[in-house]
Scaffold this motif. Structure first.
Motif, mmCIF file in Angstrom:
data_model
loop_
_atom_site.group_PDB
_atom_site.id
_atom_site.type_symbol
_atom_site.label_atom_id
_atom_site.label_comp_id
_atom_site.label_asym_id
_atom_site.label_seq_id
_atom_site.Cartn_x
_atom_site.Cartn_y
_atom_site.Cartn_z
ATOM 1 N N ILE A 51 0.834 -1.205 0.000
ATOM 2 C CA ILE A 51 0.000 0.000 0.000
ATOM 3 C C ILE A 51 0.868 1.255 0.000
ATOM 4 N N ASN A 62 -12.532 0.244 0.118
ATOM 5 C CA ASN A 62 -11.534 -0.729 0.546
ATOM 6 C C ASN A 62 -12.031 -2.159 0.307
ATOM 7 N N TRP A 102 -2.352 -0.176 -6.242
ATOM 8 C CA TRP A 102 -2.308 -1.289 -5.296
ATOM 9 C C TRP A 102 -2.638 -2.599 -6.000
ATOM 10 N N SER A 118 -4.385 0.919 5.332
ATOM 11 C CA SER A 118 -5.130 1.291 4.126
ATOM 12 C C SER A 118 -6.353 2.136 4.440
#
Length: 180
Positions: free
Chosen positions: A58, A146, A82, A116
């Protein structure tokens, strides 16, 4: 750290079950005392390897995105970057297979959320402050984005490539749907 590096190599070369503290200590020449000075168990070492791999991916992804771009553009590019990190077989194997198997999904999510979610939330707070978006609760958007990125990473390679191309519009749709 020598021990974590040796564990990482053994996990990748031999798998989780065949990686033992005894074999890694023998390969490194370290004593049990040296290991126990830093870690209480194999599981703690695997967690350290997972954390380093996950957080490294990340951080590399975010570092590739220019700060001069708008916050929402940075968020979309960081997500795409990512996913490119997850295309590296060793990174993907540790983050998507070894970590969840060894640590359990709950612990993996906790570790992922440490970095994250915080980074994504900071970016969305910057977008809110800059007037790019208007989200009363950016944490919900962060969790949705996410989760979406994690789900994309788990897809087959061809499906992941197609999903990666759609990230920008999907993030836009999430942000629009949650706008005040």
């Amino acid at each position: 750290m020598l021990l974590c590096g040796a564990f990482r190599k053994s996990l990748l070369d031999n798998g989780l079950k065949q990686t033992t503290t005894a074999s890694v200590l023998a390969a490194t020449g370290l004593s049990k005392g040296a290991m126990y000075h830093h870690f209480r168990s194999k599981n703690e070492i695997v967690e350290a390897v997972y954390r380093a791999e996950s957080h490294g991916a990340i951080r590399r992804a975010v570092a590739k995105v220019p700060e001069s771009l708008s916050a929402t553009t940075r968020l979309k590019l960081a997500c795409t970057s990512w996913l490119k990190e997850m295309e590296q077989p060793e990174v993907a194997h540790i983050v998507l297979n070894i970590g969840p198997t060894a640590l359990g999904l709950g612990r993996v999510i906790e570790i992922e959320n440490e970095l994250s979610l915080k980074l994504f939330e900071q970016i969305l707070e910057q977008a809110n402050a800059a007037g790019e978006i208007s989200l009363p609760k950016p944490k919900l958007a962060v969790r949705l984005i996410n989760a979406m990125i994690g789900e994309v990473a788990l897809q087959k390679r061809d499906d992941r490539a197609a999903a990666s191309e759609a990230i920008g519009p999907v993030i836009d749709a999430i942000l629009e749907s949650l706008a005040a």
